[in-house]
Write an enzyme that holds these catalytic residues in place. Sequence first.
Site, PDB file in Angstrom:
ATOM      1  N   GLY A  53      39.023  12.529  25.510  1.00 12.05           N
ATOM      2  CA  GLY A  53      37.582  12.394  25.463  1.00 12.05           C
ATOM      3  C   GLY A  53      36.857  13.685  25.778  1.00 12.05           C
ATOM      4  O   GLY A  53      37.376  14.565  26.469  1.00 12.05           O
ATOM      5  N   SER A  54      35.650  13.810  25.285  1.00 10.24           N
ATOM      6  CA  SER A  54      34.773  14.915  25.653  1.00 10.24           C
ATOM      7  C   SER A  54      34.246  14.682  27.062  1.00 10.24           C
ATOM      8  O   SER A  54      34.448  13.632  27.668  1.00 10.24           O
ATOM      9  CB  SER A  54      33.609  15.022  24.674  1.00 10.24           C
ATOM     10  OG  SER A  54      34.064  15.294  23.373  1.00 10.24           O
ATOM     11  N   HIS A  56      34.961  16.916  29.551  1.00 11.86           N
ATOM     12  CA  HIS A  56      35.895  17.508  30.504  1.00 11.86           C
ATOM     13  C   HIS A  56      36.098  19.007  30.298  1.00 11.86           C
ATOM     14  O   HIS A  56      37.051  19.574  30.828  1.00 11.86           O
ATOM     15  CB  HIS A  56      37.255  16.821  30.401  1.00 11.86           C
ATOM     16  CG  HIS A  56      37.237  15.352  30.633  1.00 11.86           C
ATOM     17  ND1 HIS A  56      36.814  14.799  31.824  1.00 11.86           N
ATOM     18  CD2 HIS A  56      37.579  14.303  29.829  1.00 11.86           C
ATOM     19  CE1 HIS A  56      36.914  13.476  31.745  1.00 11.86           C
ATOM     20  NE2 HIS A  56      37.353  13.157  30.549  1.00 11.86           N
ATOM     21  N   HIS A 218      37.023  10.090  35.414  1.00 16.34           N
ATOM     22  CA  HIS A 218      36.035   9.236  34.760  1.00 16.34           C
ATOM     23  C   HIS A 218      35.319   8.353  35.783  1.00 16.34           C
ATOM     24  O   HIS A 218      34.599   7.438  35.416  1.00 16.34           O
ATOM     25  CB  HIS A 218      36.703   8.341  33.716  1.00 16.34           C
ATOM     26  CG  HIS A 218      37.556   9.074  32.749  1.00 16.34           C
ATOM     27  ND1 HIS A 218      38.933   9.079  32.822  1.00 16.34           N
ATOM     28  CD2 HIS A 218      37.238   9.862  31.698  1.00 16.34           C
ATOM     29  CE1 HIS A 218      39.420   9.824  31.854  1.00 16.34           C
ATOM     30  NE2 HIS A 218      38.412  10.309  31.165  1.00 16.34           N
TER      31      HIS A 218
END
Length: 333
Positions: A53-54, A56, A218
């Site tokens: 996922g974006s 990070h 997250h």
Amino acid sequence: MKKFLNDPAHFVDEMLDGIYRAHPQVTYVNDDKRCLVVATRKPGKVGIATGGGSGHLPLFLGYVGDNMLDGCAVGGVFQSPSADQMHEVTKYIDQGAGVLYIYGNYSGDIINFDMAAELADIDGITVKQVVGNDDVASSVVGEEHKRRGVAGIFFVYKVAGAAAANMLSLDEVTRLADKARLNVRTIGVALSSCVVPEIGHATFSVGDDEMEIGMGIHGEPGIGRTKLAAADAVVDEMMERIFAELPAGSGDEFAVLVNGLGGTPKEELYILFRRVSQLFEQRGSKVKYVWIGEFATAMEMAGASISVLKLDAELDPLVAASANTPFFAHIKA
């Protein structure tokens, strides 16, 4: 929410457009900006791909470049990329020697990478996988398969990238990447939440006088929430858990990564490393390689993580090897 945005729905794609404009050494395939790859390939070299996922940066796409990764499938903020995107990256980076997937231990990523590997197999591309699970706070010893992959995956990338650049076989690159995975441990601490652009508000809350040891990137629950302590005491608690699994004795050598989660000044990270270094010295061990900064963030979350890799004669030269990507550069001493 205060962010530099246009439409939150376009956050990831506009970020990627900026990256391609700034860094011509990377490009994309299949007319999909979320399929990021190196612009120049090397025939006969094992291809290395990651994805996630974006939110990070520089993880995951920031490590695509010379002597590290060859491609990355990019998901939405905190969302897995699709199997089709990973498949497109795989086809592009395969140069006849097979492809190694390295990614974090999250259910969505596992499902989609497995599907991509099956699609690649139909194409006649051999794919192997190494799944990062370095977060000691996310499960107990004996159940490491349940642990999350966090900032320590940086060392797996580093080792695998150098091995592939040395034109080693897919089996050897995989073995060395997995050896790095087995010898790295990470633990983090969070001081505040982050804001996912499409949600527009904090995803959880941490009191002004609180911290959470072991929180995931997250916002996954950590070991426990306590009152904010002095920096040395925080590091002592974190390193106690790492040393329990990676004993540090006289003459042992290590690489250390002190990682900011997006909202922590670098000055504070150096205060944390100061104590980490002292603890190794007390055990007669040597910190041979050090990286301090932002390597795996969680948007603007305040907090930090510490990753430790135990070195040996095989891993040392691979960690030391030069690398150059849009977000990371290292020149061999």
